[in-house]
Design a protein around this motif. Sequence first.
Motif, PDB file in Angstrom:
ATOM      1  N   MET A 182      -8.276  -9.174 -77.413  1.00  0.00           N
ATOM      2  CA  MET A 182      -8.259  -8.704 -78.785  1.00  0.00           C
ATOM      3  C   MET A 182      -9.276  -9.519 -79.587  1.00  0.00           C
ATOM      4  N   SER A 183      -9.940  -8.850 -80.497  1.00  0.00           N
ATOM      5  CA  SER A 183     -10.932  -9.547 -81.317  1.00  0.00           C
ATOM      6  C   SER A 183     -10.697  -9.247 -82.800  1.00  0.00           C
ATOM      7  N   TYR A 184     -11.378 -10.039 -83.602  1.00  0.00           N
ATOM      8  CA  TYR A 184     -11.354  -9.890 -85.052  1.00  0.00           C
ATOM      9  C   TYR A 184     -12.793  -9.697 -85.477  1.00  0.00           C
ATOM     10  N   ASP A 185     -13.070  -8.692 -86.286  1.00  0.00           N
ATOM     11  CA  ASP A 185     -14.438  -8.370 -86.670  1.00  0.00           C
ATOM     12  C   ASP A 185     -14.708  -8.682 -88.131  1.00  0.00           C
ATOM     13  N   LEU A 186     -15.942  -9.056 -88.392  1.00  0.00           N
ATOM     14  CA  LEU A 186     -16.431  -9.220 -89.762  1.00  0.00           C
ATOM     15  C   LEU A 186     -17.740  -8.458 -89.899  1.00  0.00           C
ATOM     16  N   ALA A 187     -17.992  -8.008 -91.100  1.00  0.00           N
ATOM     17  CA  ALA A 187     -19.267  -7.381 -91.433  1.00  0.00           C
ATOM     18  C   ALA A 187     -19.897  -8.193 -92.563  1.00  0.00           C
ATOM     19  N   VAL A 188     -21.154  -8.523 -92.405  1.00  0.00           N
ATOM     20  CA  VAL A 188     -21.892  -9.273 -93.423  1.00  0.00           C
ATOM     21  C   VAL A 188     -23.191  -8.519 -93.670  1.00  0.00           C
ATOM     22  N   TRP A 189     -23.532  -8.346 -94.954  1.00  0.00           N
ATOM     23  CA  TRP A 189     -24.751  -7.614 -95.264  1.00  0.00           C
ATOM     24  C   TRP A 189     -25.428  -8.137 -96.515  1.00  0.00           C
ATOM     25  N   GLU A 190     -26.694  -7.727 -96.641  1.00  0.00           N
ATOM     26  CA  GLU A 190     -27.491  -8.025 -97.826  1.00  0.00           C
ATOM     27  C   GLU A 190     -27.169  -7.010 -98.906  1.00  0.00           C
ATOM     28  N   GLY A 191     -27.229  -7.443-100.148  1.00  0.00           N
ATOM     29  CA  GLY A 191     -27.061  -6.517-101.255  1.00  0.00           C
ATOM     30  C   GLY A 191     -26.140  -7.082-102.319  1.00  0.00           C
ATOM     31  N   GLU A 192     -25.976  -6.300-103.355  1.00  0.00           N
ATOM     32  CA  GLU A 192     -25.077  -6.682-104.440  1.00  0.00           C
ATOM     33  C   GLU A 192     -23.639  -6.672-103.937  1.00  0.00           C
ATOM     34  N   ARG A 193     -22.863  -7.617-104.408  1.00  0.00           N
ATOM     35  CA  ARG A 193     -21.445  -7.643-104.038  1.00  0.00           C
ATOM     36  C   ARG A 193     -20.760  -6.446-104.699  1.00  0.00           C
ATOM     37  N   PRO A 194     -20.084  -5.616-103.908  1.00  0.00           N
ATOM     38  CA  PRO A 194     -19.386  -4.458-104.475  1.00  0.00           C
ATOM     39  C   PRO A 194     -18.331  -4.898-105.485  1.00  0.00           C
ATOM     40  N   ALA A 195     -18.013  -3.999-106.412  1.00  0.00           N
ATOM     41  CA  ALA A 195     -17.073  -4.298-107.495  1.00  0.00           C
ATOM     42  C   ALA A 195     -15.656  -4.544-107.004  1.00  0.00           C
ATOM     43  N   ASP A 196     -15.276  -3.892-105.903  1.00  0.00           N
ATOM     44  CA  ASP A 196     -13.913  -4.051-105.396  1.00  0.00           C
ATOM     45  C   ASP A 196     -13.881  -3.704-103.909  1.00  0.00           C
ATOM     46  N   ASP A 197     -12.700  -3.841-103.310  1.00  0.00           N
ATOM     47  CA  ASP A 197     -12.542  -3.595-101.881  1.00  0.00           C
ATOM     48  C   ASP A 197     -12.882  -2.156-101.491  1.00  0.00           C
ATOM     49  N   LYS A 198     -12.502  -1.215-102.318  1.00  0.00           N
ATOM     50  CA  LYS A 198     -12.759   0.197-102.019  1.00  0.00           C
ATOM     51  C   LYS A 198     -14.261   0.467-101.976  1.00  0.00           C
ATOM     52  N   ALA A 199     -14.983  -0.053-102.961  1.00  0.00           N
ATOM     53  CA  ALA A 199     -16.441   0.108-102.984  1.00  0.00           C
ATOM     54  C   ALA A 199     -17.079  -0.604-101.792  1.00  0.00           C
ATOM     55  N   ALA A 200     -16.525  -1.741-101.406  1.00  0.00           N
ATOM     56  CA  ALA A 200     -17.042  -2.471-100.246  1.00  0.00           C
ATOM     57  C   ALA A 200     -16.827  -1.657 -98.971  1.00  0.00           C
ATOM     58  N   GLY A 201     -15.696  -1.010 -98.853  1.00  0.00           N
ATOM     59  CA  GLY A 201     -15.431  -0.170 -97.695  1.00  0.00           C
ATOM     60  C   GLY A 201     -16.431   0.977 -97.583  1.00  0.00           C
ATOM     61  N   ARG A 202     -16.740   1.583 -98.712  1.00  0.00           N
ATOM     62  CA  ARG A 202     -17.733   2.666 -98.724  1.00  0.00           C
ATOM     63  C   ARG A 202     -19.120   2.132 -98.357  1.00  0.00           C
ATOM     64  N   ALA A 203     -19.468   0.965 -98.902  1.00  0.00           N
ATOM     65  CA  ALA A 203     -20.771   0.367 -98.603  1.00  0.00           C
ATOM     66  C   ALA A 203     -20.876   0.026 -97.112  1.00  0.00           C
ATOM     67  N   PHE A 204     -19.816  -0.530 -96.556  1.00  0.00           N
ATOM     68  CA  PHE A 204     -19.810  -0.864 -95.132  1.00  0.00           C
ATOM     69  C   PHE A 204     -19.976   0.391 -94.281  1.00  0.00           C
ATOM     70  N   THR A 205     -19.221   1.432 -94.590  1.00  0.00           N
ATOM     71  CA  THR A 205     -19.311   2.685 -93.828  1.00  0.00           C
ATOM     72  C   THR A 205     -20.718   3.257 -93.893  1.00  0.00           C
ATOM     73  N   ASP A 206     -21.313   3.227 -95.074  1.00  0.00           N
ATOM     74  CA  ASP A 206     -22.671   3.734 -95.241  1.00  0.00           C
ATOM     75  C   ASP A 206     -23.664   2.923 -94.402  1.00  0.00           C
ATOM     76  N   LEU A 207     -23.577   1.598 -94.477  1.00  0.00           N
ATOM     77  CA  LEU A 207     -24.476   0.743 -93.696  1.00  0.00           C
ATOM     78  C   LEU A 207     -24.262   0.937 -92.198  1.00  0.00           C
ATOM     79  N   TYR A 208     -23.014   1.026 -91.790  1.00  0.00           N
ATOM     80  CA  TYR A 208     -22.699   1.227 -90.373  1.00  0.00           C
ATOM     81  C   TYR A 208     -23.316   2.541 -89.883  1.00  0.00           C
ATOM     82  N   ASP A 209     -23.120   3.594 -90.644  1.00  0.00           N
ATOM     83  CA  ASP A 209     -23.664   4.903 -90.258  1.00  0.00           C
ATOM     84  C   ASP A 209     -25.186   4.895 -90.188  1.00  0.00           C
ATOM     85  N   ARG A 210     -25.828   4.180 -91.110  1.00  0.00           N
ATOM     86  CA  ARG A 210     -27.293   4.154 -91.150  1.00  0.00           C
ATOM     87  C   ARG A 210     -27.924   3.236 -90.119  1.00  0.00           C
TER      88      ARG A 210
END
Length: 118
Positions: free
Chosen positions: A1-29
């Motif tokens: 079992m592992s634990y994952d983190l995502a780290v990226w460049e850019g403005e810090r999202p306003a909240d967790d929900k916005a961060a989730g959307r940003a992560f999904t977008d970056l992952y997809d791209r």
Amino acid sequence: MSYDLAVWEGERPADDKAAGRAFTDLYDRYVDTDTEHPATERIAAYVAALLERWCDLTEDVADTSPWSTGPLIGAACGPLVYFPMRWSTAEEVSSYAAALADSMGLVCFDPQQDRLRP
């Protein structure tokens, strides 16, 4: 079992929900694609700083590396690094990784809990 983190460049999202959307977008791209995206300079520097603290899995002769994949830089795609670590070391390693990301002006996101770190 592992634990994952995502780290990226850019403005810090306003909240967790916005961060989730940003992560999904970056992952997809950058990750879920057939195109290779070399790590940006800042992400490469972040990965190098993590490897100054703990050795890469590919160089681990004493079984002390906390990473679940290697080489760790292989988890970096453009402005994003999405990396797994051993569950047994996740608390210490993720804390350090999140603090390091913050000190380098990067965003750190926990996809398991859908929340920003630290």
